[in-house]
Design an enzyme around this catalytic site. Sequence first.
Site: not given
Ligand code: M6R
Length: 587
Positions: A487, A27, A98-99, A72, A2, A471, A582, A468, A464
């Site tokens: 496979h 966040r 937050n936590g 969140w 959060c 998400e 994030k 993308k 990667e």
């Molecule tokens: O802040 P970080 O690089 O540790 O975050 C890691 C992942 O949570 C972050 O890369 C996440 O997978 C993103 N949403 C990818 O776009």
Amino acid sequence: MCGIIGYSGDKNAVDRVYSGLKRLEYRGYDSWGIACIDEDGLHIAKDVGKIDGIPDELSNTETHLAISHTRWATHGGVSKENAHPHVSCDGSIAVVHNGIIENYDELKTDLEKKGHKFKSDCDTEVIAHLIEEHSKSKGFPEAVRAAAKQLKGSYAMLAINKNANELVGAKKESPLVLGLNGGEYFLASDVPAFLEYTNKTVPIDDGEMVVIGSKPVVKKISTGEEVGKPMDTIKWKLNQAEKGDYTHFTLKEIHEQPLVLKETLRQNKEKLEQVARMVNSAPRVCIVGAGTSRHASLVGRYVIAELTKKYCEVYMASEFQYFVEKLGKDTLIIAVSQSGETADVLLPVKQAKEHGCKVVSIVNVVGSSLDRVSDVSLYLNTGPEIGVAATKTFTSQVTMFYLIAYTMIYQFEAGLKKLMSIPEMIEETISLNEEKTKKIAEYMKKRDDTYFIARGENFAVATEGALKMKELSYIHAEGMPAGELKHGTLALIEEGTPIIAICPKDHTYEETMANVHEAKARGAYVIGISDENSNMFDEWLKIPKIDYIFYPLLANIPCQLLAYYTAVAKGRPVDTPRNLAKSVTVK
Ligand code: M6R
């Protein structure tokens, strides 16, 4: 995860926290809430969804003290009752957090026995009642300190009390930073929350609390003893945290990559040499990251192996904890994280340190928790990344691995020279593919599944690219080594299934193309990302020719654009995809 921001100062506190909340939405954005104090007492406004304007009920308050939260959800569903702030039974104390409070049940049972009535399912509510309980015998800051000492789990929390003129914050394993602007003070999860007012900050460490009365005082939670803390000046600029003319931060951040890369290349040579010596001399090197940061680490492993012949292991951060106990002094950890706050990275790294491992981190956020626990940190210098989907930081993280690898073989200058040509090539790759990906997005938006394939150093680009696509557009996507297709996954290929084949003309080309043939024979619609066209491709996303080792830096760009434009074509909230945040500061 959060976002929280609190304010104490001579300006209107609701205005200040509102603008901060908007900047913290990356966040989390399931629900929001603000509490403020004025002459009439404590006022609260909260609701589900994203905050959209100063809430009516707070618009006329003359207030100089406020706390706020953008959520969140972890404990308790998304509802107005579970939205923060949470208040004490007598309505005098408000808390945002937050936590995760791990001993919530135990504390709640105990407080209920003492007569406290709970109104939500949210773990944070227990903090408000605990502070209320301790306030029976203590002043407000001391009551917060006593409450914090009882909490197990992680927290960055802020509290205000209508009977006190203080903003109190406390931290353990969730980020909290103090911002100072003359007589204005901010306590927030992250610097962009107050960057429009100040870049003067004091990072708060685990086990510390801040009491802001006429001025801030940092104390140890355990003893109440005052702690002297140096002030940092953050180099980030406000325009880096704004969209400018772009429709989304994500698009801005994709386009920023040529510029950002030049900043990443501005590294201190001595520090890189120190890291290179550590990697060269370590009998075992474990690279740890989550999500995009792990994908960048996978590219890094190939690059280091190719250039230096040193083999490194890459761990998915959330699984790393199960190996930590087996590690010792002979292990060097390279922890990769944009935010430097991802719990899955941070917690096992801390454990590894306790087992004697040395830690090098590759982080974007200077002063983040990961930065502070590391023996050496390399900074990405990308400026704030606001889009929830990581784009520019992937490119920077991968670049950092090239710099480390070249320094390991005593070719820092030669490597730097080669890397200096990349920003221009990324620029070219963007302009070659922007319109094309917009067009292909019209095809992609009608599909439910897609597969990204590649070999060698580009394999991680495939994973990667799939992340993308998932998400941003919510289309099911998988990324895998091209050789793995046969496979099992080949069973899923039907007429028209999009296969994104990352196949630059390098040593893996022939074999990847053989796998493209296999998919094409089953009806796949092939989108080739390559420097050469092929009659196997239904669509060609062209990248410039370059020394093969650098292809991942270019091949990833069309993947980003394709995911972005597909999400736009599907009308997705690109910067803030559903259910995501994030940086994920819970396990
Ligand atoms: O802040 P970080 O690089 O540790 O975050 C890691 C992942 O949570 C972050 O890369 C996440 O997978 C993103 N949403 C990818 O776009």
